[in-house]
Scaffold this active site. Structure first.
Site, PDB file in Angstrom:
ATOM      1  CB  SER A 206      -0.959  -0.053   1.043  1.00 55.47           C
ATOM      2  OG  SER A 206      -0.267  -0.099   2.339  1.00 55.47           O
TER       3      SER A 206
ATOM      4  CG  HIS B 162      -1.810   4.223   3.797  1.00 54.12           C
ATOM      5  ND1 HIS B 162      -2.971   3.823   4.365  1.00 54.12           N
ATOM      6  CD2 HIS B 162      -1.004   3.139   3.389  1.00 54.12           C
ATOM      7  CE1 HIS B 162      -3.060   2.489   4.054  1.00 54.12           C
ATOM      8  NE2 HIS B 162      -1.737   1.865   3.703  1.00 54.12           N
TER       9      HIS B 162
END
Length: 207
Positions: A126, A179
């Site tokens: 991610s 992230h």
């Protein structure tokens, strides 16, 4: 352009998805729970963990952890995000720039993740995927694309960010540090890439 023709010009994305899938199947064969993962198994398979990655200088874990996933849902959501981002962006950047963006933002976000969560085991693609979307957002604020394209895709990126903010607020185990690091570093890379791209590159955004 046919979908099959589009797939031919996004080889890095397809290879990354294939590698992630094969590695996931390998961890399942080693006994990992298909839905919830297994922290101990993931750690032994190459998970990112500060005491090992940094303290014992096993820096290869910054790379290996990018291809490990803690359960099928984790894998599917990441690969869907990667496919969508790559479907539009890899033809624009071409494979070399796209690969550099993916690896650089992935490595940076993985390091930030274990620096911020020193006692946690980090896995997943991610951070790199957020990096790709950061590159995408940066380029959408430039003159590389026509205004009509920019409006539509800026709305999509806005939705992507909003959904992830909501997920971070209501879910446990979301690695916000990775992230954010991936997204911000990707944004910087996007502005750097802009000076290496031509108008013809921007025209490849839409199939």
């Amino acid at each position: 352009m046919k979908i099959t023709d589009r797939l031919k010009i996004m080889p890095v994305t397809l290879v990354l998805i294939a590698i992630n899938t094969v590695v996931f199947l390998f961890t399942i064969l080693k006994g990992m729970d298909i839905w919830w993962g297994d922290g101990t198994l993931l750690l032994h398979t190459g998970g990112n963990y500060w005491p090992l990655t940094v303290s014992q200088q096993q820096y290869w874990r910054l790379v290996s952890s990018m291809f490990l996933h803690a359960g099928l849902w984790h894998l599917l959501t990441n690969m869907l995000g990667l496919f969508i981002g790559g479907f539009f962006l890899e033809p624009v950047l071409r494979s070399i720039r796209y690969s550099v963006a993916y690896l650089f933002t992935g490595l940076l976000s993985d390091y930030v993740s274990i620096w911020y969560h020193k006692g946690a085991i980090g896995v997943g693609a991610s951070g790199a995927i957020f990096g790709i979307y950061g590159v995408f957002l940066a380029l959408l604020t430039t003159s590389l694309f026509s205004w009509e394209m920019r409006k539509a895709f800026l709305a999509y990126i806005g939705l992507f960010i909003s959904l992830n903010v909501i997920a971070a607020a209501i879910s446990q185990g979301v690695d916000n540090a990775a992230h954010l690091a991936g997204f911000l570093s990707g944004t910087v890379m996007g502005y750097i890439f802009f000076f290496t791209l031509k108008k013809a590159d921007g025209e490849r955004l839409y199939p």
